[in-house]
Design an enzyme around this catalytic site. Structure first.
Site, short mmCIF file in Angstrom:
data_model
loop_
_atom_site.label_atom_id
_atom_site.label_comp_id
_atom_site.label_asym_id
_atom_site.label_seq_id
_atom_site.Cartn_x
_atom_site.Cartn_y
_atom_site.Cartn_z
N HIS A 28 84.77 -5.60 -0.81
CA HIS A 28 83.87 -4.51 -1.16
C HIS A 28 84.58 -3.19 -1.44
O HIS A 28 83.93 -2.20 -1.76
CB HIS A 28 82.83 -4.31 -0.05
CG HIS A 28 82.01 -5.52 0.22
ND1 HIS A 28 82.20 -6.32 1.32
CD2 HIS A 28 81.02 -6.11 -0.50
CE1 HIS A 28 81.35 -7.32 1.30
NE2 HIS A 28 80.63 -7.23 0.20
N ARG A 55 76.11 0.58 -1.39
CA ARG A 55 76.52 0.12 -0.06
C ARG A 55 77.72 0.91 0.48
O ARG A 55 77.98 0.89 1.68
CB ARG A 55 76.81 -1.38 -0.10
CG ARG A 55 75.55 -2.21 -0.34
CD ARG A 55 75.72 -3.64 0.08
NE ARG A 55 76.54 -4.40 -0.85
CZ ARG A 55 76.87 -5.68 -0.68
NH1 ARG A 55 76.49 -6.33 0.41
NH2 ARG A 55 77.60 -6.32 -1.59
N ASP A 221 71.14 -14.59 -2.01
CA ASP A 221 71.87 -14.03 -0.88
C ASP A 221 71.10 -12.83 -0.32
O ASP A 221 70.84 -11.87 -1.04
CB ASP A 221 73.26 -13.58 -1.34
CG ASP A 221 74.15 -13.13 -0.19
OD1 ASP A 221 73.66 -12.97 0.94
OD2 ASP A 221 75.36 -12.92 -0.43
N GLU A 247 70.14 -17.66 1.52
CA GLU A 247 71.36 -17.44 2.30
C GLU A 247 71.27 -16.22 3.21
O GLU A 247 70.79 -15.15 2.80
CB GLU A 247 72.54 -17.28 1.34
CG GLU A 247 73.87 -17.04 2.04
CD GLU A 247 75.02 -17.13 1.07
OE1 GLU A 247 75.96 -16.32 1.19
OE2 GLU A 247 75.02 -18.02 0.18
N GLU A 274 78.53 -16.58 7.14
CA GLU A 274 79.53 -15.65 6.61
C GLU A 274 79.98 -14.64 7.67
O GLU A 274 81.17 -14.30 7.75
CB GLU A 274 78.95 -14.94 5.40
CG GLU A 274 79.80 -13.82 4.84
CD GLU A 274 79.12 -13.10 3.68
OE1 GLU A 274 79.48 -11.96 3.41
OE2 GLU A 274 78.21 -13.70 3.06
N ASP A 297 83.74 -17.44 6.61
CA ASP A 297 84.79 -16.82 5.80
C ASP A 297 86.11 -17.05 6.51
O ASP A 297 86.29 -16.61 7.66
CB ASP A 297 84.52 -15.32 5.61
CG ASP A 297 85.46 -14.69 4.60
OD1 ASP A 297 86.69 -14.77 4.80
OD2 ASP A 297 84.98 -14.11 3.62
N HIS A 324 82.74 -18.91 2.53
CA HIS A 324 82.47 -17.68 1.78
C HIS A 324 83.76 -17.22 1.10
O HIS A 324 84.75 -16.95 1.77
CB HIS A 324 81.96 -16.60 2.75
CG HIS A 324 81.81 -15.25 2.11
ND1 HIS A 324 82.66 -14.20 2.39
CD2 HIS A 324 80.90 -14.77 1.24
CE1 HIS A 324 82.28 -13.13 1.72
NE2 HIS A 324 81.22 -13.45 1.00
N GLU A 344 82.64 -21.48 -3.29
CA GLU A 344 82.08 -20.27 -3.91
C GLU A 344 83.16 -19.51 -4.66
O GLU A 344 84.28 -19.38 -4.19
CB GLU A 344 81.50 -19.35 -2.83
CG GLU A 344 81.01 -18.01 -3.37
CD GLU A 344 80.53 -17.06 -2.28
OE1 GLU A 344 79.69 -16.20 -2.58
OE2 GLU A 344 81.02 -17.18 -1.13
#
Length: 447
Positions: A28, A55, A221, A247, A274, A297, A324, A344
Site C-alpha cells: 500500500h 486509505r 474483497d 472475502e 489475510e 500472507d 494473499h 492471487e
C-alpha cells in the site's frame, strides 16, 4: 572422521528500509492516485467520513517496506522484503539478531520458535510476526542459494508445471483481457454508509458482472469492514450476480460471526485469513469449517516455515489455501503444495490495466504471470531466484538505529543533511559490499 564440508553459518544480519513509494513488500506504499489507496474501498475506518476518500488518510502505508539480508560465513546472502519499516528493523536487530548470529540457517523451525517465544510478551500477531516472517523468508532464500536449489524443491518439489492466477483489480474487464481466470474487486461502501451505500454496492457489482458476462468468476474483497447482518443482507441481495466468493467480510477475530453467515448462506463461499497470524490464529478458523478458502500472507503469517504448518492443518480438513499476494514467495509455496489450487496476483499498476512486478523495482527479475499463468521453469533459480536491483532505493537501517555509523552492505552517497525521502534531492542507495560490520561475529558468538 567425516570429510563432508561444514555447512555455512550465519555471520551477519543487515536490514534496510525502502525510500519512497512503489517498491518493496508494503503493497500500500504506492503513489497518490493508485487504485489500491485512492479508489473507494470499504475498510474498518470507513466508519468516519473523513477517512473514506483515501486509505492513506488513516495510515495504511505508515510503516513502509523493509528488507532483511542474512550473510553466511561463506559470503552467500539471503534476502527478503516485507512491511514494517524502521520499527521492523529495530526488532530484527535489537531482539531477534541474538538468536541468528552463529546459527545454522537450515534450522528454520528452531529459529522460528525461539523468535516467536521470545516475543510472545509483545508479539503473537502483527508487527513482531511480520518481522519473523521476513527473517524466515531470508533464511529460506539463503539456504536455497547455498544448496543451489529453488525453494520449492526444498519443501516437497513441484506438484504441477504451471501456476494459474486470478487478479485483484479495479477493472475485471482488464483482468479478463490479460488472461486471468477470475477477478476480485474491492467493495466500495461500508455499513456506516447506510442503505444507500448497500444499494450502491449492489449497483457497483452489477455493473462489473454485466461488463464481464455471466460466467467469468467475480469475487469481492471486503477488507474486514462489514458485520454479520450487513453481510447477510448484501450477499442475499447479490445472489443473482453469481459472486464466486466473499472475502474477509468480518473482523478477523469474529469466529462466531463466520459461523453465523455460513449457516445463513451455506450455498455461498466465504474466505479470510489475510490478516491472521501463525498456526494458533488459524486453528479456530480451520476447526470451525466456516471458511471455504484460507488466504494467509506469507510475509505476515510467520513466513514459509509457519505457513507450511498452517497448510498441514488445513489439509486435514480439506480446506484450500490460497495465499494473499506476496509475489514469488507465494509462487514457490503454492507450486509445491497439493491443497493450493491457484494464486492471487495483486495488480500493482495504478489503474489495473497492465501487469507489473508485485515488489515494484526492488528486484531485477521478479517473475510475473503472463496470460494468467506462470511456468514452473520461471522459478528454477536458487533460493527465491530474486536479484536485488542495484538501483533499489535501500537505506541502511543503521542510519537511524545507530546514527553516525557507516553503512553495512550498502554505501549511501548523501548530502550532509539527509533530505526528505520524497524530494528529488534524495540520493539513490548504491548496493555494494563493505568490510564494516556492526554484528557479533561467529567466533565471538561461540565464545
Amino acid at each position: 572422521m567425516s570429510s563432508q564440508k561444514a555447512f555455512p553459518r550465519i555471520k551477519e544480519i543487515r536490514s534496510y528500509v525502502v525510500d519512497g513509494v512503489g517498491s518493496g513488500g508494503d503493497y500500500h506504499n504506492v503513489a497518490t492516485g493508485h487504485w489500491l489507496i485512492d479508489n473507494p474501498i470499504s475498510n474498518p475506518m470507513s466508519k468516519w467520513e473523513q477517512y473514506r476518500k483515501s486509505r492513506t488518510s488513516w495510515g495504511i502505508n505508515v510503516l513502509g517496506s523493509f528488507c532483511i539480508e542474512i550473510v553466511a560465513t561463506d559470503g552467500t546472502t539471503g534476502f527478503a522484503t516485507g512491511f514494517g519499516g524502521p520499527p521492523a528493523c529495530w526488532i530484527a536487530h535489537k531482539h531477534f539478531e541474538r538468536f541468528l548470529i552463529g546459527a545454522d540457517p537450515r534450522q528454520t523451525s528452531l529459529l522460528w520458535d525461539q523468535m516467536f517465544r521470545a516475543s510472545m510478551f509483545y508479539g503473537r500477531k502483527g508487527l513482531a510476526i511480520a518481522v519473523i516472517s521476513v527473517i524466515d523468508l531470508a533464511l529460506w532464500d539463503l539456504v536455497g542459494k547455498i544448496r543451489g536449489e529453488p525453494v520449492y524443491q526444498m519443501i516437497g518439489g513441484a506438484t504441477r508445471d504451471r501456476l494459474h492466477f486470478y487478479s485483484t483489480t479495479p477493472d475485471p474487464v482488464a483482468a479478463k483481457r490479460l488472461g486471468f481466470w477470475g477477478a476480485k474487486v474491492p467493495l466500495p461502501y461500508g455499513p456506516d454508509e447506510g442503505h444507500e451505500g448497500l444499494l450502491k454496492n449492489y449497483e457497483f457489482l452489477k455493473k462489473h458482472r454485466e461488463s464481464i458476462g455471466p460466467d467469468f468468476p467475480l469475487m469481492v474483497d471486503c477488507y474486514m469492514s462489514l458485520n454479520v447482518s450487513y453481510v447477510i443482507q448484501l450477499a442475499t441481495k447479490c445472489l443473482d450476480l453469481n459472486i464466486n466468493w466473499w472475502e474477509e467480510v468480518l473482523h478477523p477475530d469474529d469466529f462466531d460471526g463466520f459461523k453465523q453467515i455460513k449457516q445463513a448462506l451455506p450455498q455461498l463461499k466465504f474466505t479470510t485469513g489475510e490478516h491472521e497470524y501463525t498456526k494458533y490464529g488459524f486453528r479456530k478458523l480451520i476447526e470451525g469449517r466456516n471458511v471455504d478458502i484460507l488466504q494467509p500472507d506469507i510475509m505476515w503469517v510467520g513466513g514459509l516455515t509457519e505457513l507450511l504448518k498452517v497448510t498441514a492443518q488445513a489439509a486435514a480438513y480439506d480446506i484450500p489455501v490460497v495465499p494473499h499476494a506476496s509475489g514469488p514467495y507465494s509462487y514457490h509455496y503454492v507450486i509445491s503444495q497439493s491443497n493450493t489450487p491457484f494464486q492471487e496476483y495483486l495488480n500493482n499498476s495504478a489503474d489495473g490495466q497492465s501487469i507489473l512486478p508485485v515488489f515494484g523495482d526492488l528486484f531485477l527479475d521478479e517473475p510475473m504471470p503472463s496470460n494468467g499463468f506462470l511456468e514452473l521453469a520461471q522459478l528454477d533459480k536458487p533460493g527465491f531466484g530474486l536479484i536485488v536491483n542495484p538501483a533499489a532505493r535501500l537505506v541502511d537501517a543503521r542510519r537511524f538505529l545507530e546514527p553516525g555509523v557507516a553503512g553495512v552492505g550498502m554505501v549511501q552517497e548523501l548530502a550532509p543533511v539527509l533530505p526528505s525521502s520524497t524530494s528529488e534531492g534524495f540520493a539513490v542507495a548504491k548496493w555494494a559490499s563493505t568490510t564494516t560490520s556492526r554484528c557479533v561475529t561467529v567466533d565471538e558468538a561461540e565464545k
